[in-house]
Design a protein around this motif. Structure first.
Motif, PDB file in Angstrom:
ATOM      1  N   LYS A  49       0.832  -1.208   0.000  1.00 34.60           N
ATOM      2  CA  LYS A  49       0.000   0.000   0.000  1.00 34.60           C
ATOM      3  C   LYS A  49       0.867   1.259   0.000  1.00 34.60           C
ATOM      4  CE  LYS A  49      -3.991  -2.076   2.269  1.00 34.60           C
ATOM      5  NZ  LYS A  49      -4.623  -2.314   3.575  1.00 34.60           N
ATOM      6  N   ILE A  50       1.877   1.282   0.832  1.00 32.61           N
ATOM      7  CA  ILE A  50       2.757   2.454   0.890  1.00 32.61           C
ATOM      8  C   ILE A  50       3.497   2.635  -0.438  1.00 32.61           C
ATOM      9  CG2 ILE A  50       4.849   3.371   1.980  1.00 32.61           C
ATOM     10  CD1 ILE A  50       3.755   2.082   4.634  1.00 32.61           C
ATOM     11  N   ALA A  51       3.998   1.529  -0.983  1.00 27.48           N
ATOM     12  CA  ALA A  51       4.764   1.612  -2.234  1.00 27.48           C
ATOM     13  C   ALA A  51       3.909   2.097  -3.390  1.00 27.48           C
ATOM     14  CB  ALA A  51       5.371   0.242  -2.563  1.00 27.48           C
ATOM     15  N   VAL A  52       2.704   1.566  -3.523  1.00 22.02           N
ATOM     16  CA  VAL A  52       1.867   1.907  -4.677  1.00 22.02           C
ATOM     17  C   VAL A  52       1.088   3.205  -4.458  1.00 22.02           C
ATOM     18  CG1 VAL A  52      -0.063   1.147  -6.118  1.00 22.02           C
ATOM     19  CG2 VAL A  52       1.697  -0.498  -5.433  1.00 22.02           C
ATOM     20  N   VAL A  53       0.396   3.301  -3.333  1.00 22.29           N
ATOM     21  CA  VAL A  53      -0.478   4.455  -3.100  1.00 22.29           C
ATOM     22  C   VAL A  53       0.332   5.737  -2.911  1.00 22.29           C
ATOM     23  CG1 VAL A  53      -2.241   5.438  -1.576  1.00 22.29           C
ATOM     24  CG2 VAL A  53      -2.314   3.007  -2.171  1.00 22.29           C
ATOM     25  N   PHE A  54       1.421   5.637  -2.155  1.00 19.56           N
ATOM     26  CA  PHE A  54       2.208   6.838  -1.871  1.00 19.56           C
ATOM     27  C   PHE A  54       3.495   6.900  -2.695  1.00 19.56           C
ATOM     28  CE2 PHE A  54      -0.438   5.982   1.828  1.00 19.56           C
ATOM     29  CZ  PHE A  54      -1.142   7.169   1.896  1.00 19.56           C
ATOM     30  N   GLY A  55       4.208   5.782  -2.801  1.00 17.29           N
ATOM     31  CA  GLY A  55       5.465   5.754  -3.560  1.00 17.29           C
ATOM     32  C   GLY A  55       5.274   6.052  -5.039  1.00 17.29           C
ATOM     33  N   LEU A  56       4.264   5.437  -5.641  1.00 19.62           N
ATOM     34  CA  LEU A  56       3.953   5.702  -7.055  1.00 19.62           C
ATOM     35  C   LEU A  56       2.934   6.827  -7.216  1.00 19.62           C
ATOM     36  CD1 LEU A  56       3.694   2.046  -8.457  1.00 19.62           C
ATOM     37  CD2 LEU A  56       5.620   3.645  -8.656  1.00 19.62           C
ATOM     38  N   ASN A  57       2.545   7.410  -6.082  1.00 26.23           N
ATOM     39  CA  ASN A  57       1.606   8.532  -6.057  1.00 26.23           C
ATOM     40  C   ASN A  57       0.260   8.189  -6.702  1.00 26.23           C
ATOM     41  OD1 ASN A  57       0.843  11.087  -5.261  1.00 26.23           O
ATOM     42  ND2 ASN A  57       1.522  12.031  -7.175  1.00 26.23           N
ATOM     43  N   LEU A  58      -0.194   6.956  -6.505  1.00 21.31           N
ATOM     44  CA  LEU A  58      -1.480   6.550  -7.061  1.00 21.31           C
ATOM     45  C   LEU A  58      -2.623   7.358  -6.469  1.00 21.31           C
ATOM     46  CD1 LEU A  58      -2.770   4.522  -9.047  1.00 21.31           C
ATOM     47  CD2 LEU A  58      -3.177   3.039  -7.078  1.00 21.31           C
ATOM     48  N   LYS A  59      -2.462   7.814  -5.227  1.00 19.97           N
ATOM     49  CA  LYS A  59      -3.529   8.596  -4.585  1.00 19.97           C
ATOM     50  C   LYS A  59      -3.865   9.846  -5.385  1.00 19.97           C
ATOM     51  CE  LYS A  59      -0.560  10.948  -1.216  1.00 19.97           C
ATOM     52  NZ  LYS A  59      -0.412  12.153  -1.984  1.00 19.97           N
ATOM     53  N   ASP A  60      -2.881  10.431  -6.065  1.00 21.27           N
ATOM     54  CA  ASP A  60      -3.132  11.620  -6.890  1.00 21.27           C
ATOM     55  C   ASP A  60      -3.322  11.273  -8.369  1.00 21.27           C
ATOM     56  OD1 ASP A  60      -2.970  13.360  -4.714  1.00 21.27           O
ATOM     57  OD2 ASP A  60      -0.792  13.526  -4.899  1.00 21.27           O
ATOM     58  N   ARG A  61      -2.601  10.269  -8.838  1.00 19.34           N
ATOM     59  CA  ARG A  61      -2.678   9.881 -10.246  1.00 19.34           C
ATOM     60  C   ARG A  61      -3.982   9.171 -10.586  1.00 19.34           C
ATOM     61  NH1 ARG A  61       2.996   7.109 -11.733  1.00 19.34           N
ATOM     62  NH2 ARG A  61       2.040   7.080 -13.792  1.00 19.34           N
ATOM     63  N   GLY A  62      -4.509   8.410  -9.623  1.00 17.38           N
ATOM     64  CA  GLY A  62      -5.781   7.726  -9.846  1.00 17.38           C
ATOM     65  C   GLY A  62      -5.667   6.358 -10.474  1.00 17.38           C
ATOM     66  N   GLU A  63      -4.850   6.234 -11.518  1.00 22.02           N
ATOM     67  CA  GLU A  63      -4.702   4.936 -12.176  1.00 22.02           C
ATOM     68  C   GLU A  63      -3.355   4.823 -12.872  1.00 22.02           C
ATOM     69  OE1 GLU A  63      -7.185   5.342 -16.232  1.00 22.02           O
ATOM     70  OE2 GLU A  63      -8.418   5.357 -14.411  1.00 22.02           O
ATOM     71  N   ILE A  64      -2.857   3.595 -12.874  1.00 22.75           N
ATOM     72  CA  ILE A  64      -1.614   3.259 -13.570  1.00 22.75           C
ATOM     73  C   ILE A  64      -1.824   1.903 -14.233  1.00 22.75           C
ATOM     74  CG2 ILE A  64       0.851   2.731 -13.345  1.00 22.75           C
ATOM     75  CD1 ILE A  64       0.842   4.409 -10.737  1.00 22.75           C
ATOM     76  N   ASP A  65      -1.654   1.855 -15.545  1.00 20.75           N
ATOM     77  CA  ASP A  65      -1.747   0.575 -16.246  1.00 20.75           C
ATOM     78  C   ASP A  65      -0.420  -0.144 -16.102  1.00 20.75           C
ATOM     79  OD1 ASP A  65      -4.339   1.036 -17.061  1.00 20.75           O
ATOM     80  OD2 ASP A  65      -3.752   1.927 -18.964  1.00 20.75           O
ATOM     81  N   VAL A  66      -0.468  -1.354 -15.554  1.00 23.01           N
ATOM     82  CA  VAL A  66       0.744  -2.131 -15.332  1.00 23.01           C
ATOM     83  C   VAL A  66       0.895  -3.147 -16.454  1.00 23.01           C
ATOM     84  CG1 VAL A  66       1.980  -3.641 -13.713  1.00 23.01           C
ATOM     85  CG2 VAL A  66       0.533  -1.792 -12.848  1.00 23.01           C
TER      86      VAL A  66
END
Length: 170
Positions: A21-38
């Motif tokens: 959760k920390i790595a994706v939501v905050f580290g990759l800034n998903l909380k602001d970006r909303g979505e990331i296609d992996v």
């Protein structure tokens, strides 16, 4: 399997959940970006703050719901811990209990820290677009609960070995 191992399994699941959760939501800034296609459409990160239970059920935004879910989760964790520690259960049952407990505690921390559970995993396949997001804790809760059911054995003994009844001799 001693209860110490159940606690270690729960701690391991909890740590994996929180790190992801920390790595994706905050580290990759998903909380602001909303979505990331992996690996679209198989694996995507889609930010969802879940204030309810599974699939957002009972999400009202009311602060009371948040704390009721925290308390309910902690009661369930406590009940599973006591139940699994008092009975003769198989190692698979104890493993399942540890997985469930770790996942539940991961989501409790989210509710306390953020006011909602951080869901971010989204998987779709074969023309089916999944609108829901989930997290490692959700997977652990589901797998742990399924394991408790699957490995419960006959008569709720959790796979514990039973003695055969003695035959009465005349």
């Amino acid at each position: 399997m001693p209860m110490r191992r159940v606690a270690l399994i729960a701690a391991l699941i909890f740590v994996i959940d929180q790190i992801t959760k920390i790595a994706v939501v905050f580290g990759l800034n998903l909380k602001d970006r909303g979505e990331i296609d992996v690996i679209p459409p198989l694996l995507n990160f889609r930010m969802a703050w879940n204030q309810g239970v599974n699939f957002g059920l009972f999400a009202s935004g009311a602060e009371i719901v948040r704390w009721v879910l925290v308390i309910l989760s902690l009661v369930i964790v406590g009940w599973v811990w006591v139940w699994i520690s008092r009975g003769r259960h198989s190692d698979w049952m104890r493993l399942s209990a540890g997985v469930l407990i770790g996942g539940a505690l991961g989501n409790v921390v989210d509710r306390v820290a953020y006011g909602a559970v951080a869901d971010f995993l989204n998987m779709s396949c074969c023309g089916f677009e999944n609108p829901y997001a989930f997290n490692v804790a959700d997977i652990a809760i589901f797998a742990g609960a399924a394991g408790l059911v699957l490995f419960s054995g006959e008569g709720g003994q959790g796979g514990a070995k039973r003695r055969k009844p003695r035959r009465k001799t005349p």
